[in-house]
Write an enzyme that holds these catalytic residues in place. Structure first.
Site, mmCIF file in Angstrom:
data_model
loop_
_atom_site.group_PDB
_atom_site.id
_atom_site.type_symbol
_atom_site.label_atom_id
_atom_site.label_comp_id
_atom_site.label_asym_id
_atom_site.label_seq_id
_atom_site.Cartn_x
_atom_site.Cartn_y
_atom_site.Cartn_z
ATOM 1 N N LYS A 155 0.891 -1.175 0.000
ATOM 2 C CA LYS A 155 0.000 0.000 0.000
ATOM 3 C C LYS A 155 0.921 1.215 0.000
ATOM 4 C CE LYS A 155 -4.344 1.455 2.061
ATOM 5 N NZ LYS A 155 -5.124 1.667 0.848
HETATM 6 N N1 PMP Z 1 -7.349 -2.872 -2.953
HETATM 7 C C1 PMP Z 1 -6.797 -1.651 -2.913
HETATM 8 C C2 PMP Z 1 -6.035 -1.174 -4.094
HETATM 9 C C3 PMP Z 1 -6.948 -0.858 -1.764
HETATM 10 O O1 PMP Z 1 -6.405 0.350 -1.701
HETATM 11 C C4 PMP Z 1 -7.700 -1.343 -0.677
HETATM 12 C C5 PMP Z 1 -7.900 -0.485 0.538
HETATM 13 N N2 PMP Z 1 -6.847 -0.579 1.427
HETATM 14 C C6 PMP Z 1 -8.244 -2.630 -0.770
HETATM 15 C C7 PMP Z 1 -8.047 -3.358 -1.925
HETATM 16 C C8 PMP Z 1 -9.007 -3.201 0.381
HETATM 17 O O2 PMP Z 1 -8.144 -3.439 1.454
HETATM 18 P P1 PMP Z 1 -8.678 -3.468 2.946
HETATM 19 O O3 PMP Z 1 -9.813 -4.399 2.960
HETATM 20 O O4 PMP Z 1 -7.510 -3.954 3.741
HETATM 21 O O5 PMP Z 1 -9.073 -2.086 3.297
#
Ligand code: PMP
Length: 320
Positions: A169
């Site tokens: 991320k």
């Molecule tokens: N894909 C991307 C590209 C994201 O930015 C996110 C958000 N963090 C997610 C999927 C979903 O991740 P999470 O469930 O950990 O928030």
């Protein structure tokens, strides 16, 4: 100048008094960084999006430790050394929510590289960490959670692991998502779905994607260039516990067009049904029964209404 451009501004209700910066809580107005901050220039930073809910067991942050572990994993991918441990960051997040008296809301921890040596090759500039929190409702709207949203398959591909690090991320990587999101919104859609370089469905701009066909829940496996969402993991865990059959495998957009149900998962978007993709009505054109069931058990989990998974909640006591 007679015409003043109308810029979006942060609503007063989102303004919180304290922000955590480099180990201490400071007045939010004082939490500012220099223009030559390396991360602002080049996009090398790491971040998280986390939510807290005012649930049945009082205010608690959902899966905070896993988010802080992923922050560290993202930093490791780009060789940034965060100066705080997972435990320290967990405590700092809870403290920032508490100090602002917030019983629920969104948390945005960010690790960034300061100015110091200039140029791309700077390796030893100070790594700093900020934690910003604010009250935040449904990311794709309350209506979206109930009725479902409309999505477009993006013309840009999800970044390739050959060129980027899609499991991290990482701030600059989000330009890929923003290109897709802006095109979708400008075309009248709510969200974009990105395919990978070979044409398989990857994920949405900030959400993982699932579809249901014949009662089986499908989602791309972690060998796809997706962010391994914590909500994705939560939904898969809850689905398993509810004896819903799961298949984690590659699929193309056709599977979505002919699915019974499609939904997106993410900390911000929670569990959001998709009712239309590129003009194709999905299933009945509204939230399907499997989506509704998983959405409801997801909200039970985040709100501390499940007897199991107490370990997912980090409770804190907000200052009055
Ligand atoms: N894909 C991307 C590209 C994201 O930015 C996110 C958000 N963090 C997610 C999927 C979903 O991740 P999470 O469930 O950990 O928030």
């Amino acid at each position: 100048m007679t015409n003043t451009p109308a810029f979006d501004s942060v609503p007063d209700t989102y303004k919180v008094k304290y922000t955590w910066l480099d180990g201490q809580l400071v007045e939010s107005a004082a939490a500012v960084v220099p223009l030559m901050t390396y991360t602002l220039q080049y996009g090398l930073g790491v971040f998280e999006g986390v939510r807290a809910y005012d649930g049945a067991r009082g205010p608690a942050v959902f899966r905070l430790r896993e988010h802080m572990e992923r922050l560290h994993a993202s930093a490791h991918l780009v060789q940034m050394k965060l100066p705080y441990s997972v435990d320290e960051l967990v405590a700092a997040c809870a403290q920032t929510m508490a100090k602002n008296g917030l019983r629920s809301g969104y948390l945005r921890p960010v690790g960034f590289v300061d100015d110091g040596k200039r140029g791309l090759g700077a390796m030893n500039n100070r790594v700093r960490v900020g934690i910003i929190v604010w009250p935040w409702g449904a990311y794709l709207g309350d209506e979206g959670l109930k009725r479902g949203i409309r999505a477009q398959v993006a013309s840009v591909a999800r970044m390739s692991p050959r060129s980027f690090l899609p499991k991290g991320k990482i701030t600059g990587q989000y330009v890929n998502s923003i290109i897709a999101k802006r095109a979708a919104v400008l075309s009248g859609y709510d969200e974009a779905i990105l395919l990978d370089e070979v044409g398989n469905v990857a994920e949405a701009t900030g959400e993982n994607i699932f579809y249901v066909k014949g009662g089986v829940l499908h989602t791309p496996s972690t060998s796809s260039p997706i962010l391994e969402g914590i909500t994705r993991d939560t939904v898969l865990t809850l689905a398993r516990e509810h004896s819903i059959a799961i298949e984690e495998a590659a699929f193309t957009r056709e599977a979505l067009f002919s699915a019974d149900e499609v939904f997106l998962t993410g900390t911000a978007a929670e569990v959001t049904p998709v009712r239309e993709i590129d003009g194709h009505v999905i299933g009945s054109g509204s939230r399907g029964p499997v989506t509704e069931r998983l959405q409801s058990v997801y909200f039970d989990a985040v709100n501390g209404r499940l007897a199991s998974h107490e370990e997912w909640l980090t409770s804190y006591l907000p200052d009055m």
